[in-house]
Write an enzyme that holds these catalytic residues in place. Structure first.
Site, PDB file in Angstrom:
ATOM      1  N   GLY A 175       0.822  -1.204   0.000  1.00 53.94           N
ATOM      2  CA  GLY A 175       0.000   0.000   0.000  1.00 53.94           C
ATOM      3  C   GLY A 175       0.851   1.246   0.000  1.00 53.94           C
ATOM      4  O   GLY A 175       1.992   1.242  -0.469  1.00 53.94           O
ATOM      5  N   ASN A 176       0.302   2.311   0.559  1.00 53.06           N
ATOM      6  CA  ASN A 176       1.008   3.595   0.513  1.00 53.06           C
ATOM      7  C   ASN A 176       1.981   3.754   1.675  1.00 53.06           C
ATOM      8  O   ASN A 176       1.932   3.035   2.672  1.00 53.06           O
ATOM      9  CB  ASN A 176       0.013   4.760   0.465  1.00 53.06           C
ATOM     10  CG  ASN A 176      -0.825   4.852   1.727  1.00 53.06           C
ATOM     11  OD1 ASN A 176      -0.310   5.018   2.832  1.00 53.06           O
ATOM     12  ND2 ASN A 176      -2.139   4.753   1.582  1.00 53.06           N
ATOM     13  N   GLY A 228       1.973   2.521   5.604  1.00 57.12           N
ATOM     14  CA  GLY A 228       3.077   1.587   5.828  1.00 57.12           C
ATOM     15  C   GLY A 228       3.838   1.911   7.102  1.00 57.12           C
ATOM     16  O   GLY A 228       4.266   1.019   7.837  1.00 57.12           O
ATOM     17  N   GLU A 283       5.553  -3.470   0.942  1.00 60.39           N
ATOM     18  CA  GLU A 283       5.545  -3.249  -0.503  1.00 60.39           C
ATOM     19  C   GLU A 283       4.883  -1.896  -0.744  1.00 60.39           C
ATOM     20  O   GLU A 283       3.650  -1.791  -0.743  1.00 60.39           O
ATOM     21  CB  GLU A 283       4.769  -4.373  -1.202  1.00 60.39           C
ATOM     22  CG  GLU A 283       5.499  -5.697  -1.230  1.00 60.39           C
ATOM     23  CD  GLU A 283       6.711  -5.672  -2.144  1.00 60.39           C
ATOM     24  OE1 GLU A 283       6.671  -4.959  -3.173  1.00 60.39           O
ATOM     25  OE2 GLU A 283       7.700  -6.336  -1.822  1.00 60.39           O
ATOM     26  N   CYS A 310       1.230   0.511  -9.006  1.00 59.59           N
ATOM     27  CA  CYS A 310       2.245   1.085  -8.118  1.00 59.59           C
ATOM     28  C   CYS A 310       3.624   1.145  -8.750  1.00 59.59           C
ATOM     29  O   CYS A 310       4.421   2.018  -8.400  1.00 59.59           O
ATOM     30  CB  CYS A 310       2.296   0.313  -6.796  1.00 59.59           C
ATOM     31  SG  CYS A 310       2.614  -1.454  -6.991  1.00 59.59           S
TER      32      CYS A 310
END
Length: 482
Positions: free
Chosen positions: A201-202, A206, A223, A257
């Site tokens: 995610g962002n 994170g 990630e 992403c």
């Protein structure tokens, strides 16, 4: 099921997910997930889910993201099935003890690495590829012998609903669960002690995941995303480069992403590239991409407004049309963007491609290296030395030359970030390794005590030299070139 584990924190009794985590841990402690055949059965069941529920998966993706069936089947079904089949093909080899070299002192002993599961693991996934960014980590977690809780994004509601309602009918509910909900349920879920956390995610959330993991000293993989640069050299096939850049940037309406976040090139190269990008967009989506069945939509109104605001940066060279009622943003190319503008400061995650101009390759590399290290770096050139220069002089999670994204299609390559784009790797065996504790083991012979006596007091110089002879590692070639 009676819990076999109690949280030390008194707040665990009021945590809505404490009982679920404890039940999974109790089942894991029975050893149910460890046998190879059990893991195979679960992986095969996951493969059946992808095959038998293909239509429902594609419908959910279309409802959430207006994702074309072509893109959904490629990424969220076919690439995931590749992960399942790779695990099934190699599981016995991955699980086997790995015997290692020994020194003279352990000649008669057994030294090996045992591949142990961590225990109860949590996988938190994002909205943009609901199945592709959820199920490959799940494959690795199952193959490694863990119990798993999956938390899909609440933004992709239909996909999350399908996973929550259907996946537990394929996978063993004693060892697998899906938790749904937004930010608050996720925060409460993270209060529990897990043995491993995998988050995609962002960057902002994170950091929250990492903070929650730190409370329990839980290992994790992050990630994340970032601004993946795409250098285009003055010597390349511009139409081929434009086709590949446009497809990877505008598929899934730019919500990828590791898509190229910006192109970096000279002003002359930009002028040659823009007509080719215009041609690629028209060829892919027609004169009005909003009418194309092959072009997706932004996930929700909030993200639509965020991406639309970025159109105020620089100048629109291609596209720029929007329709809030349809959450539509046309494939857009911006020029004359400035380094300090929002488009060059934040991850775009939308169908907007800024072109940032520099004087040449040296300045491009300097600019890339002045920013956080991205999830991917891309370079287009007919000269291999240019490609090698970008590869050697920059740092990124992954690299692809003369194309974008395609390195992510290979299960034989690790996928993951570096620095602010995350840490940890997955895909193929890398997923298995991520969810596996590599346990160093030495089993010694009970006899031959005379060989051990050299390490016991009273110490002597002779004993020390004998022990060093049996344990020292020597260089193979001690010669040094001056």
């Amino acid at each position: 099921m009676e819990s076999a584990h109690k949280e030390d924190d008194s707040s665990s009794s009021s945590n809505p997910f404490a009982a679920l985590v404890d039940c999974l841990r109790a089942k894991w402690l029975t050893g149910k997930t460890r046998p190879m055949e059990y893991r195979r059965t679960q992986l095969e069941a996951l493969g059946r889910f992808l095959e038998e529920k293909k239509s429902e998966i594609l419908q959910a993706l279309n409802a959430d993201l207006r994702k074309p069936a072509f893109e959904g089947e490629l990424a969220d079904i076919s690439l995931v099935m590749n992960e399942v089949n790779t695990a099934l093909n190699n599981l016995e080899y991955w699980m086997a003890d790995e015997h290692v070299n020994k020194n003279l002192a352990t000649t008669f002993d057994s030294a090996f690495i045992r591949k142990d599961p961590y225990g109860v693991v949590l996988i938190i996934s994002p909205f943009n590829y609901p199945f592709y960014l959820t199920l490959p980590p799940l494959v690795g977690a199952i193959a490694a012998g863990n119990c798993v809780i999956v938390k899909p994004s609440e933004l992709s509601r239909c996909s999350a609903k399908l996973m929550a309602e259907v996946l537990p009918t394929y996978l063993d509910p004693d060892t697998f669960a899906v938790v749904t909900g937004g930010h608050e349920p996720t925060a409460r879920l993270l209060e529990n002690k897990f043995d491993y956390i995998f988050y995609t995610g962002n960057n902002t959330f994170g950091k929250m995941v990492m903070t929650a993991a730190a409370k329990h000293l839980t290992p994790l993989t992050l990630e994340l995303g970032g601004k993946s640069p795409c250098y285009v050299d003055s010597c390349c096939d511009f139409q081929n480069a434009a086709n590949r850049i446009a497809w990877t940037k505008f598929c899934n309406a730019g919500q990828t992403c590791n898509a190229p976040d910006y192109v970096i090139c000279t002003a002359d190269t930009r002028e040659r590239l823009i007509p080719c990008l215009r041609q690629a967009i028209r060829c892919f989506y027609g004169c009005n991409p909003q009418e194309s069945p092959d072009y997706g939509r932004i996930i929700n109104d909030e993200h639509f407004r965020r991406v639309r605001a970025l159109l105020d940066c620089g100048q629109v060279a291609i596209g720029g049309e929007t329709d809030e009622s349809d959450r539509y943003i046309a494939p857009t190319v911006l020029v004359n963007v400035k380094e300090g503008e929002p488009i060059m400061q934040q991850e775009i995650l939308g169908p907007v491609l800024p072109i940032f101009t520099v004087a040449g390759l040296d300045e491009a590399i300097k600019y890339i290296n002045s920013k956080d290290r991205p999830l991917a770096a891309y370079a287009f050139s007919c000269h291999r030395k240019v490609m090698n220069r970008v590869l050697a002089c920059t740092s990124s999670g992954g690299f692809c030359g003369n194309d974008c994204l395609m390195h992510s299609f290979l299960v034989s390559l690790p996928h993951g970030g570096i620095g602010c784009s995350g840490f940890g790797k997955y895909h193929g065996k890398f997923s298995f390794d991520t969810f596996t504790h590599q346990r160093g083991c030495l089993i010694r012979c009970m006899g031959l005590e005379v060989l051990n006596s050299v390490r016991y007091p009273p110490y002597t110089e002779k004993k020390l030299q004998m022990l060093k002879f049996g344990t020292d590692v020597r260089r193979w070639n001690p010669c040094t070139l001056l």
